[in-house]
Structures are given as structure tokens and as C-alpha cells.
Design an enzyme around this catalytic site. Structure first.
Site, PDB file in Angstrom:
ATOM      1  CG  HIS A 197     -23.032  71.352   8.658  1.00 16.28           C
ATOM      2  ND1 HIS A 197     -22.386  72.546   8.867  1.00 16.28           N
ATOM      3  CD2 HIS A 197     -22.162  70.388   9.029  1.00 16.28           C
ATOM      4  CE1 HIS A 197     -21.179  72.304   9.353  1.00 16.28           C
ATOM      5  NE2 HIS A 197     -21.017  71.016   9.457  1.00 16.28           N
ATOM      6  CG  ASP A 266     -16.387  70.595   5.068  1.00 15.76           C
ATOM      7  OD1 ASP A 266     -16.241  69.782   6.000  1.00 15.76           O
ATOM      8  OD2 ASP A 266     -16.790  71.762   5.248  1.00 15.76           O
TER       9      ASP A 266
END
Length: 347
Positions: A197, A266
Site C-alpha cells: 500500500h 490489486d
């Protein structure tokens, strides 16, 4: 016996292919659709949607949101969520059950695989009741010594056979509850020592080591109809691009791992990827991903992603239809009995 029926679903069980859908899945920004989102979703016609904690408040509210999302595109579009249990679950108490992190449950349960099935069958019942029919689970990544804490306790174990069995049981339990599973993170994220992230993980293991360990669970589970990529670099295959944007890695996933399911990225908003969202989307589609997953709900970014992703390819349409054909009315279950058995398994 309590039989839960889908709520907020448009009557047709099929996703129609007469009109090409945009090769993207988008997340709305809030608890209800804005007028801008309704118009954008109608015009862009994405394959589906994904919801997060920011979109969820009460059962009635999320049912209305999922119904409105489908109404905006006029079809039974898939609606996704990350409802793994533990830290990564978007629907929480007081309206929904809370679960231990998966790794903790595997260690604590007297019969880990039975507990895994009940956990995911109960999750499926709650999701479908809310109008959500795709769960981004199971995870087939392996626990390693240096697995980042953001991922570690979400996993099922360090042993390949255990992880494959637990992932298969998770997928089967979701399907039994009318919810489609998404296998992640292909081709393996367990060696990531940083959080994708925020940063780009890099794995420097030779190809033989990757085949023997990292890739093995995904090869064994390659029949699951939907999958999600990992934003991670494997230097033995492509030192210059993470799996999501690497044509070389896509070839490995499709040919060597034998995964022919619908492959989504993702979240494209994650900082592991470089470039603008347009560049990220273009690179992902060019590499061989079927669908762009964009989650943050930012209107300007969604416009750019829709333009860059373009229409779904014929191959992506075939894979999507094959996956969505698995949506079914769930089997009858006795929820109180399963809850009691689950609590007993956890002691």
C-alpha cells in the site's frame, strides 16, 4: 433451517455481453451513490463494483447501496468486498460478526479446516444478505520469516498443503453460500517485507525456489474462476516491473501456473505502483490483466481509469461469464447451529 436469499439483486442471474463493459471495477465514495456516480457508472458501465467500510453503516443502508449500484448499470453486476475476517473485514459489529485473524484461528481451532469452512459459510450468508456476491478471498500466500505484519496474520500458514487445503475450503464455503471467491495475491505475496500500500516489495529468489514454494499454492488452486494480482517484483522473472504490470509475469501466471480465470489487478491506488493512474491502468491491461480494480472513489481518477482500461477483451468476457455462471442460490443452512459449532471449535 434458515434460508437466506440474495437482496438487492436484479432478477437476471447472467451478466449480458451484448454491450461491451469497461474493463474496470470501481468503488463508490460514500454511504449512498451521488448523482455524479450514477451518471458516470451508467455511461462507463464497469464490470462491477467494490465496497469498503466507508460505504457500510447498517444492513438496510448497504442493501440499498448495492441495489442502486446494480440499477445504475441495469444488470446483475458483481459487487465485491474484502471480508476476510480479522483486521480485513469491512462489515463489523454490531450488525455483523467479528472474526479472529485467519492465522490465529488456524492455530486456535480444534479442527482448523472445519472452522475455516464455517467461518466462510457464515461470511457468505451475511454478504449475500447485503447484496454482495463476490468476496476477495481466499489468500494463498505463504507465511515466511519476513512476511510484513500487514499481511502475516491474514494468511493460513507456512505449509503449502495446509494453505492449499484452507484456501480450497474457503472458496468452496463461499460458493456454497452463493458468493464468488477471488484467489489472491497471484502469484504470491508472502515474501513481501514491505507494505505494498506504501512501497513496492521486491523478491530476490531464483526461479526454482519460486516454483517450488511461492507459486505452488496458486498452481494447485488455478481452477478458481477469479483472481487478483500482487503488486510485487520478482527479479528472477522481471526485475523492472511488478507482477501486475509485467507481461513476463502474466505469461508465467497464465502458462506456467495455468490460471485461466478472470484476473483483476490489486487496487490501482496503492503506492507500490508508479506513474499516474492512467499509466498504471494502461500498463496493467497491456501486460495481460483482464480488469482494473480502482478502489478509492475519486471521481477524477475513475474517469481516467475508465478511459485507459477500455472495453473488456473477448477473452476477458469469456472468463467473466464463466465466473459469474457460478453464482447460485445458496444451500440451506442452520445458522444458529453453525454458530454454536464454530464457538465450540474455538474453545
Amino acid at each position: 433451517m434458515q434460508h437466506l436469499r440474495p437482496k438487492g439483486l436484479i432478477a437476471s442471474p447472467w451478466w449480458l455481453t451484448e454491450v461491451a463493459q469497461t474493463a474496470a471495477i470501481f468503488g463508490p465514495a460514500g454511504l449512498e451513490m451521488t448523482p455524479w456516480e450514477r451518471d458516470f457508472f451508467r455511461d462507463a458501465d464497469p464490470l462491477g463494483f467494490i465496497v469498503f467500510a466507508r460505504n457500510i453503516e447498517t444492513p438496510d443502508q448497504i442493501r440499498k447501496l448495492t441495489a442502486d449500484l446494480r440499477d445504475s448499470v441495469g444488470r446483475n453486476a458483481p459487487i465485491l468486498i474484502d471480508q476476510e475476517g480479522g483486521r480485513v473485514q469491512r462489515m463489523r459489529a454490531p450488525h455483523w460478526r467479528e472474526y479472529l485473524p485467519a492465522l490465529d484461528q488456524m492455530a486456535q481451532a480444534r479442527d482448523p479446516m472445519r472452522a475455516q469452512w464455517i467461518r466462510n459459510r457464515l461470511i457468505a450468508a451475511e454478504l449475500l444478505d447485503a447484496g454482495i456476491d463476490v468476496n476477495c478471498a481466499p489468500l494463498a500466500d505463504l507465511v515466511e520469516d519476513d512476511t510484513h505484519p500487514v499481511l502475516r496474520n491474514r494468511l493460513y500458514g507456512a505449509d503449502i498443503d495446509t494453505v492449499v487445503d484452507a484456501a480450497r475450503i474457503c472458496a468452496d464455503a463461499l460458493l456454497a453460500g452463493g458468493v464468488l471467491p477471488v484467489l489472491k495475491h497471484i502469484p504470491g505475496y508472502g515474501r513481501a517485507s514491505v507494505d505494498s500500500h506504501k512501497d513496492l516489495p521486491t523478491v530476490r529468489v531464483d526461479r526454482a525456489g519460486l516454483d517450488k514454494r511461492d507459486f505452488a499454492p496458486f498452481r494447485a488452486l488455478n481452477d478458481i474462476a477469479m483472481g487478483m494480482t500482487a503488486h510485487i517484483v520478482f527479479t528472477a522473472i522481471d526485475a523492472n516491473a511488478p507482477a501486475t504490470t509485467s507481461p513476463k509475469m502474466m505469461q508465467v501466471i497464465r502458462e506456467d501456473l495455468g490460471f485461466d480465470g478472470l484476473l483483476m489487478t490489486d487496487d490501482l491506488s496503492m503506492e507500490a505502483l508508479s506513474g499516474t493512474v492512467s499509466e498504471r491502468a494502461t500498463a496493467s491491461i497491456k501486460a495481460g490483466c483482464d480488469i482494473i480494480l480502482h478502489c478509492n472513489g475519486a471521481p477524477d481518477e475513475m474517469r481516467l481509469v475508465a478511459q485507459a482500461a477500455g472495453d473488456m477483451t473477448p477473452a476477458a468476457i469469456t472468463r467473466a461469464n464463466r465466473a459469474l455462471a457460478q453464482r447460485k442460490t445458496p444451500d440451506d443452512i442452520d445458522i444458529p447451529a453453525l454458530e454454536a459449532e464454530f464457538e465450540a471449535l474455538l474453545g
